[in-house]
Design an enzyme around this catalytic site. Structure first.
Site, PDB file in Angstrom:
ATOM      1  N   CYS A 141      25.703  27.740  18.939  1.00 19.10           N
ATOM      2  CA  CYS A 141      26.220  27.750  17.645  1.00 19.10           C
ATOM      3  C   CYS A 141      25.232  28.542  16.640  1.00 19.10           C
ATOM      4  O   CYS A 141      23.954  28.624  16.818  1.00 19.10           O
ATOM      5  CB  CYS A 141      25.943  26.480  17.145  1.00 19.10           C
ATOM      6  N   GLU A 187      31.147  30.123  11.458  1.00 18.27           N
ATOM      7  CA  GLU A 187      31.873  30.442  12.673  1.00 18.27           C
ATOM      8  C   GLU A 187      32.482  29.170  13.131  1.00 18.27           C
ATOM      9  O   GLU A 187      32.239  28.131  12.836  1.00 18.27           O
ATOM     10  CB  GLU A 187      31.069  31.146  13.690  1.00 18.27           C
TER      11      GLU A 187
HETATM   12  N1  SAH Z   1      24.007  18.962  12.802  1.00 19.06           N
HETATM   13  C1  SAH Z   1      24.731  18.194  14.007  1.00 19.06           C
HETATM   14  C2  SAH Z   1      25.629  19.234  14.699  1.00 19.06           C
HETATM   15  C3  SAH Z   1      24.803  20.207  15.281  1.00 19.06           C
HETATM   16  S1  SAH Z   1      25.496  21.310  16.671  1.00 19.06           S
HETATM   17  C4  SAH Z   1      23.859  17.373  14.986  1.00 19.06           C
HETATM   18  O1  SAH Z   1      22.824  17.752  14.884  1.00 19.06           O
HETATM   19  O2  SAH Z   1      24.450  16.870  15.963  1.00 19.06           O
HETATM   20  C5  SAH Z   1      26.092  20.217  17.985  1.00 19.06           C
HETATM   21  C6  SAH Z   1      25.181  19.810  18.837  1.00 19.06           C
HETATM   22  O3  SAH Z   1      24.288  21.039  19.533  1.00 19.06           O
HETATM   23  C7  SAH Z   1      23.932  18.992  18.702  1.00 19.06           C
HETATM   24  O4  SAH Z   1      23.691  18.202  19.261  1.00 19.06           O
HETATM   25  C8  SAH Z   1      22.539  20.081  18.670  1.00 19.06           C
HETATM   26  O5  SAH Z   1      21.548  19.410  18.615  1.00 19.06           O
HETATM   27  C9  SAH Z   1      23.142  20.873  19.745  1.00 19.06           C
HETATM   28  N2  SAH Z   1      22.474  22.392  19.836  1.00 19.06           N
HETATM   29  C10 SAH Z   1      22.096  22.996  18.795  1.00 19.06           C
HETATM   30  N3  SAH Z   1      21.298  24.083  19.383  1.00 19.06           N
HETATM   31  C11 SAH Z   1      21.575  23.982  20.710  1.00 19.06           C
HETATM   32  C12 SAH Z   1      21.043  24.848  21.818  1.00 19.06           C
HETATM   33  N4  SAH Z   1      20.460  26.122  21.627  1.00 19.06           N
HETATM   34  N5  SAH Z   1      21.364  24.223  22.965  1.00 19.06           N
HETATM   35  C13 SAH Z   1      21.879  23.270  23.267  1.00 19.06           C
HETATM   36  N6  SAH Z   1      22.040  22.514  22.493  1.00 19.06           N
HETATM   37  C14 SAH Z   1      22.156  22.852  20.950  1.00 19.06           C
END
Ligand code: SAH
Length: 350
Positions: free
Chosen positions: A339, A98
């Site tokens: 995400c 996505e």
């Molecule tokens: N692997 C990368 C990209 C991940 S997604 C990373 O770890 O940075 C981007 C951001 O969203 C990251 O900071 C991740 O920790 C955060 N994230 C993932 N799931 C989340 C959720 N349910 N609520 C808030 N932030 C979330």
């Protein structure tokens, strides 16, 4: 391995010099590579068919020799609140990824995925629940941007690699993707408008620093002590916050680009005033920007977000300490929040 059954090359993942080498080895003139490259990366052609200034014979030969990445759109959800669009794409092997399109005052932004699934296993995240399926190729990362550009009919000016996957766990493909995306022979998106978000793989952060790109590196910190970070993110058992901060300082020193710290606020876990103060102490020496993300509830996880007062109090502490911080504006709240959730929901329907 029998060469006859070896995998064909994905032509959309080849850089212009690589494509030029392929064309010359096929006995073609170098400028053919340039024409092909323009069809793929500027005119955003969906197949060889429409490449009308190439001979039929060459198009046919390309079809035999290469695969051509063109993602199929499975679903598009549009937010009634802010126009944000979520795209669910199918890859040539049937896997789903996505991507999100967001319209801001300063331009359109696309959030792309870098892997199918993820092996980092963060406790609050929907993307890693079933582990890593595979890396995305540079062509598959590029085509998320291309397919969305075609679907919206509008230019994309910002790309954030913050969808499913850990981009630095797919390092080589990520780097080729960034080079091609920002290449003047392609869409030519400014490197300053590209952000890569990582959970903090220290060796790759250092390698990336040495590339001296002008992109923004965002570090998902989410906790200010190693102990707490380890309860949220398994990767914290491998790299301490001290090592992470050293890697951030190195990145800043090598590239001159300030780091963004991402901090997802989780009720009762990392939202206290002491957490905020410790966060300020970590951010100050590097003059980091802080992005606060109120936790997005995920069905399979028990974490929730602090209430509005607590978030405000947390933010006040940053302000008092003159730390540059903002709460991530929530886009597309009505279209399957965090995400990886759209993909999961779609898969469970099958
Ligand atoms: N692997 C990368 C990209 C991940 S997604 C990373 O770890 O940075 C981007 C951001 O969203 C990251 O900071 C991740 O920790 C955060 N994230 C993932 N799931 C989340 C959720 N349910 N609520 C808030 N932030 C979330």
């Amino acid at each position: 391995m029998d060469k006859g059954i070896s995998k064909r090359i994905d032509i959309k993942s080849l850089t212009l010099p690589e494509l030029t080498a392929e064309m010359t080895s096929m006995g073609e003139k170098a400028f053919r590579a340039r024409q092909l490259y323009e069809w793929m990366h500027v005119k955003l052609a969906r197949d060889f068919e429409g490449m009308t200034n190439l001979s039929k014979a060459l198009r046919e030969e390309c079809r035999q020799r290469f695969t051509y990445t063109a993602l199929q759109t499975v679903r598009v959800l549009e937010s009634k609140i802010d126009g944000t669009k979520k795209f669910l794409f199918e890859l040539s092997d049937g896997n789903l990824v996505e991507s999100v399109w967001m319209r801001y005052k300063h331009g359109n932004s696309v959030c792309i995925s870098s892997q199918v699934g993820c092996r980092m296993g963060c406790a609050f995240c929907a993307s890693g629940i079933e582990g890593l399926e595979r890396n995305l190729t540079p062509g598959e990362m590029l085509d998320q941007v291309y397919a969305i550009t075609l679907a919206t009919g509008e230019r994309v000016s910002n790309v954030v690699v913050m969808g499913t996957g850990e981009p630095l766990d797919n390092y080589n493909n990520l780097l080729t993707f960034i080079r091609m995306l920002t290449d003047e022979d392609g869409l030519h998106i400014s490197q300053r408008n590209v952000t890569v978000s990582t959970c903090g793989l220290v060796p790759q952060m250092k390698l990336l620093a040495r590339e001296k790109l002008q992109i923004t590196l965002a570090l998902s910190l989410h906790a200010t002590t190693d102990e707490k970070r380890q309860t949220l993110m398994p990767v914290a058992k491998r790299y301490s916050i001290e090592e992470l901060m050293e890697a951030c300082a190195y990145y800043f020193q090598e590239t001159g680009r300030r780091i963004t710290l991402e901090y997802s606020l989780v009720r009762g876990v990392n939202d206290s005033e002491r957490d905020a103060e410790r966060l300020c102490r970590l951010a100050r020496p590097l003059r980091c920007h802080i992005n606060l993300i109120p936790m997005n509830p995920v069905k399979e996880r028990e974490f929730s977000r602090p209430d509005a007062d607590r978030i405000r109090a947390f933010q006040n502490i940053l302000e008092k300490n003159k730390i540059n911080g903002s709460i991530r504006r929530e886009m597309g709240r009505d279209i399957e929040g965090a995400c990886g959730q759209l993909r999961r929901r779609h898969m469970s329907r099958l």
